[in-house]
Enzyme design. Structure first.
Site, PDB file in Angstrom:
ATOM      1  N   GLY A   1       1.567   1.765   5.111  1.00 26.39           N
ATOM      2  CA  GLY A   1       1.176   2.933   5.892  1.00 26.39           C
ATOM      3  C   GLY A   1      -0.310   3.217   5.804  1.00 26.39           C
ATOM      4  O   GLY A   1      -0.958   3.557   6.809  1.00 26.39           O
ATOM      5  N   LYS A   2      -0.866   3.070   4.607  1.00 29.79           N
ATOM      6  CA  LYS A   2      -2.296   3.346   4.420  1.00 29.79           C
ATOM      7  C   LYS A   2      -3.143   2.196   4.953  1.00 29.79           C
ATOM      8  O   LYS A   2      -4.246   2.413   5.464  1.00 29.79           O
ATOM      9  CB  LYS A   2      -2.582   3.632   2.950  1.00 29.79           C
ATOM     10  CG  LYS A   2      -1.794   4.840   2.422  1.00 29.79           C
ATOM     11  CD  LYS A   2      -1.976   5.037   0.930  1.00 29.79           C
ATOM     12  CE  LYS A   2      -1.054   6.119   0.399  1.00 29.79           C
ATOM     13  NZ  LYS A   2       0.368   5.715   0.398  1.00 29.79           N
TER      14      LYS A   2
ATOM     15  N   ALA B   1       1.923  -2.012  -0.332  1.00 34.83           N
ATOM     16  CA  ALA B   1       3.212  -1.868   0.364  1.00 34.83           C
ATOM     17  C   ALA B   1       3.665  -0.402   0.337  1.00 34.83           C
ATOM     18  O   ALA B   1       3.396   0.303  -0.637  1.00 34.83           O
ATOM     19  CB  ALA B   1       4.261  -2.764  -0.294  1.00 34.83           C
TER      20      ALA B   1
ATOM     21  N   ASP C   1      -3.759   2.705  -4.532  1.00 39.77           N
ATOM     22  CA  ASP C   1      -2.616   3.615  -4.523  1.00 39.77           C
ATOM     23  C   ASP C   1      -1.718   3.168  -5.676  1.00 39.77           C
ATOM     24  O   ASP C   1      -0.791   2.392  -5.494  1.00 39.77           O
ATOM     25  CB  ASP C   1      -1.905   3.532  -3.175  1.00 39.77           C
ATOM     26  CG  ASP C   1      -0.766   4.527  -3.044  1.00 39.77           C
ATOM     27  OD1 ASP C   1      -0.670   5.429  -3.901  1.00 39.77           O
ATOM     28  OD2 ASP C   1       0.027   4.402  -2.089  1.00 39.77           O
TER      29      ASP C   1
ATOM     30  N   CYS D   1      -2.109  -2.506  -4.153  1.00 41.45           N
ATOM     31  CA  CYS D   1      -0.768  -1.908  -4.275  1.00 41.45           C
ATOM     32  C   CYS D   1      -0.402  -1.296  -2.921  1.00 41.45           C
ATOM     33  O   CYS D   1      -0.063  -0.116  -2.817  1.00 41.45           O
ATOM     34  CB  CYS D   1      -0.716  -0.869  -5.392  1.00 41.45           C
ATOM     35  SG  CYS D   1      -1.385  -1.443  -6.965  1.00 41.45           S
TER      36      CYS D   1
ATOM     37  N   CYS E   1       1.168   9.363  -6.033  1.00 37.81           N
ATOM     38  CA  CYS E   1       2.074  10.407  -5.533  1.00 37.81           C
ATOM     39  C   CYS E   1       2.762  11.065  -6.727  1.00 37.81           C
ATOM     40  O   CYS E   1       3.965  11.271  -6.743  1.00 37.81           O
ATOM     41  CB  CYS E   1       3.078   9.850  -4.524  1.00 37.81           C
ATOM     42  SG  CYS E   1       4.071   8.464  -5.114  1.00 37.81           S
TER      43      CYS E   1
END
Length: 441
Positions: A259-260, A256, A322, A254, A375
């Protein structure tokens, strides 16, 4: 540039698309900003974000000023009134300019017959502004959140639910991640100072830098050369907790917008990273980020619940999951989440997270590390999710702060810190029967 648009009408259309048609502001806004100059881009964002941040207050005020609501084809004019009230309440735009531009917006929206109504309502608001503003902050509208979310937070965090709501209603800080392959954080802080950009270092996240005032990325030294990435401090915690090592096989699930993925590669040059996401369109963002930073990873389209479709019996040293979530920890960055998300979504998201987590675990090598992250600030997606997983997987060992009742680490949004985020770090143990072990990561 010649101005052939009315910014207030554009803002009204955008809010209409979000609230009446369920569109995501983060997808809609960049398209609407494309033809605008820099100042108007910033103002359009301020109007759209601000209206969605303070929506219950604006709705209440407009109800007091009108005998009956605008409906049907006139709904865009309802949102135009919101644009006007928001400007008068929450911006420094001179009132005469705010009124003139907003009234003219009715013509651009092809509702010239409503110019008089828009003008009359806004002038009436000006006359009653102090009284209406004070009254609008009473009752449930004071929290500026949907009641279902307020209730969930009250139940989960009786001691500090109000602090979470308050943080959600603030403008978010702009965090940067310094690329350690190019500069130390101290060296990049010097570059920012030379560019007259005031910034400070995060006390515990080693590459994180917070700008005193957010700015366009074009002003950031070396942004186009990959010296720095815009990434929230809490999001930076994911790759740090994963602790990737050079030479390892690492799966970012997952992934997109990437950044990670790029952070993993900055921390562990030479790691073999595969980034997977279900949305082929969002994969383009991962590739763009890799290209800007000069990094390489395998990028695949794939469904996290069905890894057999994209993974050929490969196992991984580390997996970052994520997970798709309610995004209730990043409301200050995406205020439309409050109005697009529904109470029933939480159970559906928790079920999807469970599916992906159960499907990912067999892909992990014995002794390997899986970091589950969201998040979100809701226990159903976080600590409760991990409790259920640990109870069903005897070879999963928790290696993270927390306890048996509340496994994992829950962060809340804070003015001078990162967004709301959750992490649970687990090792695949060879010793059956070990359910959890809690220790400092």
């Amino acid at each position: 540039m010649n101005k052939h648009y009315n910014l207030r009408a554009i803002a009204a259309k955008a809010v209409y698309q979000v609230l009446d048609h369920g569109q995501s502001l983060s997808l809609l806004l960049p398209m609407l900003q494309t033809p605008l100059g820099d100042k108007d881009r910033a103002l359009l964002q301020e109007l759209c974000f601000g209206i969605l941040r303070t929506l219950p207050q604006l709705e209440w005020i407009i109800r007091q000023l009108m005998a009956k609501p605008l409906t049907g084809k006139q709904r865009q004019a309802h949102y135009l009134l919101m644009v006007g009230v928001y400007q008068l309440l929450h911006t420094r735009i001179p009132p005469h300019a705010a009124l003139a531009e907003t009234v003219e917006g009715a013509v651009v929206l092809k509702m010239p017959q409503l110019k008089g109504l828009v003008n009359g309502v806004l002038r009436q608001f000006q006359r009653q502004q102090a009284e209406l503003q004070a009254a609008s902050l009473e009752g449930e509208s004071h929290f500026l959140h949907p009641s279902w979310l307020v209730k969930r937070l009250q139940q989960a965090y009786p001691a500090h639910w109000q602090a979470i709501l308050e943080a959600n209603n603030q403008r978010p800080p702009m965090w940067l991640r310094v690329n350690r392959l190019h500069h130390s954080r101290e060296a990049y802080l010097d570059l920012l100072a030379q560019a007259d950009i005031a910034a400070s270092a995060h006390p515990s996240i080693p590459e994180a830098v917070k700008l005193d005032v957010p700015c366009n990325v074009g002003r950031l030294p070396g942004f186009d050369k990959g010296w720095v990435t815009v990434q929230d401090a809490s999001a930076q915690g994911c790759a740090l907790l994963l602790a990737p090592q050079p030479g390892e096989d690492i799966l970012d699930l997952c992934a997109a917008p990437g950044g990670k993925t790029t952070h993993i590669l900055e921390l562990a040059p030479g790691a073999r990273v595969t980034a997977v996401d279900i949305d082929p369109q969002r994969l383009a963002r991962i590739r763009e980020n890799l290209l800007r930073l000069g990094l390489e990873a395998q990028v695949l389209a794939g469904d996290g619940t069905r890894p057999g479709e994209w993974n050929q019996d490969r196992t991984w040293d580390r997996i970052l999951l994520d997970a798709p979530c309610s995004a209730t920890g990043v409301i200050r960055r995406h205020p439309d989440i409050k109005w697009l998300r529904r109470d029933r979504d939480i159970e559906e998201l928790a079920a999807l997270q469970r599916q992906i987590l159960d499907a990912a675990w067999p892909l992990l090598k014995p002794g390997g590390t899986l970091l589950y992250a969201t998040c979100s600030v809701l226990p159903e997606e976080n600590s409760a999710q991990i409790s259920t997983f640990l109870a069903g997987h005897s070879n999963a060992v928790l290696v993270e702060t927390g306890d048996a009742a509340h496994p994992g680490r829950q962060c809340f949004p804070a003015a001078d810190d990162g967004d709301g985020f959750f992490y649970a770090k687990m090792i695949k143990s060879d010793a059956p029967g070990i359910l959890t072990r809690t220790e400092q990561a």
